[in-house]
Scaffold this motif. Sequence first.
Motif, PDB file in Angstrom:
ATOM      1  N   GLY A 154      91.758 -31.508  47.924  1.00  0.00           N
ATOM      2  CA  GLY A 154      92.761 -31.524  49.215  1.00  0.00           C
ATOM      3  C   GLY A 154      93.531 -30.300  49.827  1.00  0.00           C
ATOM      4  O   GLY A 154      92.329 -29.626  50.154  1.00  0.00           O
ATOM      5  N   PRO A 155      94.419 -30.300  50.345  1.00  0.00           N
ATOM      6  CA  PRO A 155      95.135 -29.206  51.365  1.00  0.00           C
ATOM      7  C   PRO A 155      95.249 -28.066  50.281  1.00  0.00           C
ATOM      8  O   PRO A 155      95.341 -28.141  49.100  1.00  0.00           O
ATOM      9  CB  PRO A 155      96.088 -29.752  51.858  1.00  0.00           C
ATOM     10  CG  PRO A 155      96.465 -30.498  51.291  1.00  0.00           C
ATOM     11  CD  PRO A 155      94.954 -31.565  50.250  1.00  0.00           C
ATOM     12  N   ARG A 156      95.082 -26.803  50.776  1.00  0.00           N
ATOM     13  CA  ARG A 156      95.446 -25.432  50.705  1.00  0.00           C
ATOM     14  C   ARG A 156      96.928 -25.226  51.103  1.00  0.00           C
ATOM     15  O   ARG A 156      97.614 -25.244  51.577  1.00  0.00           O
ATOM     16  CB  ARG A 156      94.615 -24.747  50.555  1.00  0.00           C
ATOM     17  CG  ARG A 156      92.368 -24.958  50.504  1.00  0.00           C
ATOM     18  CD  ARG A 156      92.522 -24.879  49.344  1.00  0.00           C
ATOM     19  NE  ARG A 156      91.041 -24.725  48.704  1.00  0.00           N
ATOM     20  CZ  ARG A 156      90.480 -25.989  47.560  1.00  0.00           C
ATOM     21  NH1 ARG A 156      91.690 -26.900  47.713  1.00  0.00           N
ATOM     22  NH2 ARG A 156      89.568 -25.943  47.524  1.00  0.00           N
TER      23      ARG A 156
ATOM     24  N   LEU B 218      83.879 -38.435  46.475  1.00  0.00           N
ATOM     25  CA  LEU B 218      83.530 -37.317  45.824  1.00  0.00           C
ATOM     26  C   LEU B 218      82.770 -36.748  45.795  1.00  0.00           C
ATOM     27  O   LEU B 218      82.294 -35.244  46.422  1.00  0.00           O
ATOM     28  CB  LEU B 218      83.751 -37.631  43.419  1.00  0.00           C
ATOM     29  CG  LEU B 218      83.533 -36.563  43.213  1.00  0.00           C
ATOM     30  CD1 LEU B 218      84.994 -35.162  43.728  1.00  0.00           C
ATOM     31  CD2 LEU B 218      84.202 -36.740  41.936  1.00  0.00           C
ATOM     32  N   GLY B 219      81.737 -37.250  45.981  1.00  0.00           N
ATOM     33  CA  GLY B 219      80.464 -36.496  46.606  1.00  0.00           C
ATOM     34  C   GLY B 219      80.330 -36.375  47.934  1.00  0.00           C
ATOM     35  O   GLY B 219      79.427 -35.666  48.415  1.00  0.00           O
ATOM     36  N   ALA B 220      80.726 -37.095  49.026  1.00  0.00           N
ATOM     37  CA  ALA B 220      80.580 -36.678  50.421  1.00  0.00           C
ATOM     38  C   ALA B 220      81.860 -35.928  50.458  1.00  0.00           C
ATOM     39  O   ALA B 220      81.792 -34.909  52.015  1.00  0.00           O
ATOM     40  CB  ALA B 220      81.762 -37.684  51.080  1.00  0.00           C
ATOM     41  N   ILE B 221      83.119 -35.710  49.609  1.00  0.00           N
ATOM     42  CA  ILE B 221      83.132 -34.691  49.991  1.00  0.00           C
ATOM     43  C   ILE B 221      83.276 -33.090  49.788  1.00  0.00           C
ATOM     44  O   ILE B 221      83.760 -31.957  49.737  1.00  0.00           O
ATOM     45  CB  ILE B 221      85.149 -34.217  49.466  1.00  0.00           C
ATOM     46  CG1 ILE B 221      86.214 -33.953  50.661  1.00  0.00           C
ATOM     47  CG2 ILE B 221      85.531 -34.154  47.753  1.00  0.00           C
ATOM     48  CD1 ILE B 221      88.148 -33.944  49.927  1.00  0.00           C
ATOM     49  N   SER B 222      82.257 -33.480  48.580  1.00  0.00           N
ATOM     50  CA  SER B 222      81.970 -32.129  47.562  1.00  0.00           C
ATOM     51  C   SER B 222      80.492 -31.835  48.497  1.00  0.00           C
ATOM     52  O   SER B 222      80.226 -30.395  48.879  1.00  0.00           O
ATOM     53  CB  SER B 222      80.828 -32.876  46.686  1.00  0.00           C
ATOM     54  OG  SER B 222      82.053 -32.540  45.174  1.00  0.00           O
ATOM     55  N   VAL B 223      80.415 -32.480  49.365  1.00  0.00           N
ATOM     56  CA  VAL B 223      79.033 -31.788  50.676  1.00  0.00           C
ATOM     57  C   VAL B 223      80.275 -31.305  51.982  1.00  0.00           C
ATOM     58  O   VAL B 223      79.839 -30.469  52.225  1.00  0.00           O
ATOM     59  CB  VAL B 223      77.808 -33.157  51.187  1.00  0.00           C
ATOM     60  CG1 VAL B 223      77.280 -32.790  52.231  1.00  0.00           C
ATOM     61  CG2 VAL B 223      77.208 -33.288  50.047  1.00  0.00           C
ATOM     62  N   LEU B 224      81.355 -31.934  52.598  1.00  0.00           N
ATOM     63  CA  LEU B 224      81.891 -31.921  53.671  1.00  0.00           C
ATOM     64  C   LEU B 224      82.649 -30.563  53.473  1.00  0.00           C
ATOM     65  O   LEU B 224      82.957 -30.005  54.796  1.00  0.00           O
ATOM     66  CB  LEU B 224      83.058 -32.704  53.993  1.00  0.00           C
ATOM     67  CG  LEU B 224      81.771 -34.399  54.387  1.00  0.00           C
ATOM     68  CD1 LEU B 224      83.203 -35.443  54.568  1.00  0.00           C
ATOM     69  CD2 LEU B 224      80.659 -34.114  55.457  1.00  0.00           C
ATOM     70  N   GLY B 225      83.809 -30.429  52.352  1.00  0.00           N
ATOM     71  CA  GLY B 225      83.776 -29.439  52.268  1.00  0.00           C
ATOM     72  C   GLY B 225      85.400 -29.933  52.004  1.00  0.00           C
ATOM     73  O   GLY B 225      85.877 -31.203  52.045  1.00  0.00           O
ATOM     74  N   SER B 226      86.961 -28.686  51.499  1.00  0.00           N
ATOM     75  CA  SER B 226      87.729 -29.120  51.438  1.00  0.00           C
ATOM     76  C   SER B 226      88.957 -29.276  52.349  1.00  0.00           C
ATOM     77  O   SER B 226      88.990 -27.861  53.194  1.00  0.00           O
ATOM     78  CB  SER B 226      88.396 -28.761  49.700  1.00  0.00           C
ATOM     79  OG  SER B 226      89.564 -29.408  49.491  1.00  0.00           O
ATOM     80  N   SER B 227      89.559 -30.193  52.995  1.00  0.00           N
ATOM     81  CA  SER B 227      90.360 -29.981  53.517  1.00  0.00           C
ATOM     82  C   SER B 227      91.100 -31.405  53.730  1.00  0.00           C
ATOM     83  O   SER B 227      90.284 -32.384  53.492  1.00  0.00           O
ATOM     84  CB  SER B 227      90.246 -29.152  55.266  1.00  0.00           C
ATOM     85  OG  SER B 227      89.374 -30.122  56.275  1.00  0.00           O
ATOM     86  N   PRO B 228      92.372 -31.638  54.901  1.00  0.00           N
ATOM     87  CA  PRO B 228      92.825 -33.008  54.802  1.00  0.00           C
ATOM     88  C   PRO B 228      91.879 -33.478  56.148  1.00  0.00           C
ATOM     89  O   PRO B 228      91.722 -34.705  55.834  1.00  0.00           O
ATOM     90  CB  PRO B 228      94.689 -32.516  55.238  1.00  0.00           C
ATOM     91  CG  PRO B 228      94.479 -31.115  55.282  1.00  0.00           C
ATOM     92  CD  PRO B 228      92.976 -30.306  55.105  1.00  0.00           C
TER      93      PRO B 228
END
Length: 282
Positions: free
Chosen positions: A228-230, A136-146
């Motif tokens: 997750g994906p949009r 969760l922390g990593a994707i908060s930094v990286l952003g949301s995409s598959p």
Amino acid sequence: MTLLAVLQRRAGRPGRRTPPVTVVAAALILLAGLACVVAPGHLAPHPPDAVAPEAALLPPGLGHPLGTDELGRDLLSRVIHGSRLSLLVGAAATVLALLAGTAIGLVAGLFGGFIDSVLMRVVDVMLSFPALLLALGAISVLGSSPTRLAIAVGVSNVATFARLIRGEVLRVRGLAYVTAATVNGVRPAGLLLRYVVPNVWGPALALAVLGFGVAMLESSSLSFLGFGPRPPAADWGMLAAAGRDNLADAWWLSTFPGLAVAVTVLAATVIGRAVQDRRGMQ
């Protein structure tokens, strides 16, 4: 030869009988892989994004085996098409964790000393946090995409693989013939290729099968939370989340995507345990 064929073949060998539950789990994984890779369009009874307002929120029945959503889209078709993102993200995250964790474990185990201490302290810090929280922390930094979801989930599981591989490397280094090779002047690269890698790939593979189930669960959980994906792309976690608003009147919208995740994770866990037990018998 497919995984199912291998299990069935071994089931006929004396002393190596494969439990039926393992064969069933392998069949489920192969079915999910078929829906993901081969031809989801040929398996789905309807186009996944075909809107039919007159068929909105229909319960499971003959025309729509898993029912429809609030826009009249067939849920079975959406679950079949959603398998592609769900399985590919889980597989990509597992491969990333396996490769990165193996590299860290090999370096730490082979060289030891200061390098081992530094790498293992980093691993200990990562293991002190729940994997889902790290993801969760990593994707908060990286952003949301598959792709970023796969990276985040993979990074969160690197420490588990690194710890296992390091332990296996230390075990192999303590074997008599490896010690003799070291005394005879075999360099670390030679030890790695001749003795270490052939002895650690089995445990790493068994953990990777179990790790795939964990990665699937984590990625679906993050998709459920909105990372997750949009739209219009969808995976099982996103489909389960989309049905929350209609859960009281249309229970099937969240139930069936959730069951798809649960069954796939359970099947991967059963196969992973079977691989571990098989190695323990050898």
